[in-house]
Design an enzyme around this catalytic site. Structure first.
Site, short mmCIF file in Angstrom:
data_model
loop_
_atom_site.label_atom_id
_atom_site.label_comp_id
_atom_site.label_asym_id
_atom_site.label_seq_id
_atom_site.Cartn_x
_atom_site.Cartn_y
_atom_site.Cartn_z
N GLY A 91 -67.68 -2.54 8.24
CA GLY A 91 -67.52 -2.07 7.08
C GLY A 91 -67.96 -3.62 6.42
N LYS A 112 -70.29 -11.39 7.47
CA LYS A 112 -68.38 -11.61 7.49
C LYS A 112 -68.73 -11.15 5.65
CE LYS A 112 -63.70 -11.56 9.00
NZ LYS A 112 -63.39 -12.30 9.84
N ARG A 178 -72.37 -15.32 11.67
CA ARG A 178 -71.66 -16.16 12.74
C ARG A 178 -72.83 -15.76 13.69
NH1 ARG A 178 -68.55 -10.79 13.16
NH2 ARG A 178 -67.07 -11.70 12.41
N ARG A 185 -69.88 -4.15 21.30
CA ARG A 185 -68.22 -4.55 21.67
C ARG A 185 -67.82 -3.17 22.47
NH1 ARG A 185 -66.41 -5.41 15.48
NH2 ARG A 185 -68.03 -6.19 14.60
N ASP A 251 -62.68 -2.53 19.24
CA ASP A 251 -63.76 -2.56 18.67
C ASP A 251 -63.15 -4.41 18.26
OD1 ASP A 251 -60.97 -2.57 16.69
OD2 ASP A 251 -62.47 -2.98 15.00
N ASP A 261 -64.53 -12.70 15.50
CA ASP A 261 -63.74 -11.55 13.82
C ASP A 261 -62.24 -12.13 13.87
OD1 ASP A 261 -64.13 -10.21 12.73
OD2 ASP A 261 -63.63 -8.08 13.17
#
Length: 450
Positions: A91, A112, A178, A185, A251, A261
């Protein structure tokens, strides 16, 4: 070691368009480089990427030569605090490049804060600068403590004011890149099971075995076996590091067993099983001591997804091996941090259990204990509660000496108060000296430990 040559890849495209959405990156008012990971860049052939070229590719996301033609937002589902959500996907990030590292592993460059995607829902697709700073600190500390983790390759301030309910607003914005072995996932498999998509499930299994584990196989049971092993290792390393991820949803679990994350993470000051990182984790579902259980539960959801194409009995057999893999992995992780070499599995596990009991009973600061005991010599100041540990340790050879300059100072920690103290001068006066100093100190600790 000389820098790695650049070896781009497009392996992700072999999965097909059912797995991702092509997206466009956000256009930022500014691009000011705040952190560049030269060590990581050298390992993937980007050591010579500098200045405006760095910003062009790692902030404005112009395609790197020979790799993906544009950013791809991955599709996935997942359990969030044990509630299933079919409305997930990248997202505020995407995968925009792949390449081989020095070991020949396939590596993803993911983002991100790079803008909205079809999966943004009501989010703005952005990242606060403070969130980016926190992720750099988390990944640097975890790498130094021998935890498999994504690494922060780049952090760029983007010149926007963001409104956030959980910190003073408007606040500064950033985009982060990253570096990770994979962005596949557990939730990626859950999505295919949800749609009963056998063809793409088999394709994802084959991709994961070949590209992520280097095996010529399409056996989903073998894939589960590998994932059980690497996630059990991840859980053990979290515990030895005293790390609390905070949001171990399915996730957020990478099938290669790399932590990634980072949101409300914290390091526990003591061995407190009830210590939590997220203010919204009222039940303590992802508390420090429950992380192995949480990771195992997520792997169970992977096994349930793989039932679409595999026999349940064979999957269950692999699932039931998690505990038998976690316990020796935890012993190895604790011994590594104490700076001693393993002897035999039974004695190693007994020593690790003794350490845990003493840490819980005395509430000794975790980082101070591991600093003091490194090399296997527990100081006399550790009293009666530590007699079992001292006796067991006496027969263990040192893994490494204490000749590094790091051992002449104080232990390097990353507790929440210091994280806030590092951020404060950046917010108040754009003073990055504490941040840069901390990254250097963490890397010195990593050198002393490794």
């Amino acid at each position: 070691m000389s820098p790695q040559a650049y070896h781009p890849s497009r392996a992700l495209l072999s999965l097909g368009e059912e797995f991702y959405d092509a997206v466009a990156p956000a256009s930022f008012p500014e691009t000011v480089l705040r952190f560049r990971n030269d060590r990581a860049a050298a390992q993937i052939g980007l050591a010579t990427l500098a200045g405006e070229k760095w910003l062009r590719h790692l902030a404005r996301f112009k395609p790197l030569p020979g790799t993906l033609p544009g950013p791809l937002a991955m599709r996935y589902h997942g359990h969030q605090f044990r509630s299933y959500s079919p409305d997930l996907g990248d997202g505020r990030g995407f995968t925009f490049a792949q390449m081989r590292d020095q070991a020949g592993r396939l590596m993803d460059l993911g983002t991100k804060g790079s803008g909205q995607t079809p999966w943004s829902r009501f989010g703005d697709g952005r990242l606060t600068l403070k969130g980016g700073v926190r992720e750099v600190l988390a990944t640097e500390m975890l790498e130094a403590l021998n935890v498999p983790t994504s690494r922060t390759l780049s952090l760029v301030e983007t010149g926007e004011g963001l409104d956030r309910g959980d910190e003073p607003s408007p606040t500064r914005s950033a985009v982060l890149v990253r570096l990770s072995h994979s962005h596949v996932r557990i939730g990626t498999f859950q999505r295919l099971a949800y749609f009963r998509d056998e063809e793409n499930m088999r394709r994802l299994v084959a991709y994961s075995l070949s590209e992520l584990f280097g095996e010529r196989s399409d056996d989903p049971v073998r894939l589960l076996e590998l994932i059980v092993g690497c996630t059990a290792t991840l859980a053990s390393r979290y515990m030895a590091a005293g790390f609390v991820h905070g949001v171990l949803n399915s996730d957020n679990i990478n099938v290669t067993g790399e932590s990634f994350d980072y949101g409300p993470w914290r390091f526990a000051p003591t061995w407190d099983p009830a210590f939590t990182a997220a203010y919204f984790d009222a039940s303590g579902l992802y508390a420090f001591g429950r992380q192995p259980e949480a990771i195992h539960w997520n792997v169970m959801q992977l096994a349930a997804s793989l039932r679409l194409i595999a026999e349940s009995d064979r999957l269950i057999e692999q699932l039931e091996s998690f505990a038998s893999r976690f316990q020796p992995a935890l012993a190895d992780a604790v011994l590594w941090r104490m700076g001693v070499l393993p002897r035999d599995p039974e004695r190693d596990r007994a020593l690790a259990r003794a350490v845990e009991r003493a840490l819980r009973a005395t509430k000794a600061p975790l980082d101070q204990f591991f600093f003091d005991v490194f090399g296997g010599d527990l100081p006399a100041s550790y009293g009666e509660a530590w007699q079992e540990v001292r006796g067991a340790l006496s027969s263990y050879p040192s893994r490494k000496g204490r000749d590094h300059p790091y051992w002449s100072g104080q232990p390097c920690s990353m507790l929440i108060d210091e994280v806030e103290a590092i951020w404060a001068p950046i917010a108040a006066a754009d003073d990055w000296s504490s941040f840069c100093g901390k990254v250097a100190a963490v890397r010195a600790m990593g050198d002393a430990l490794s």
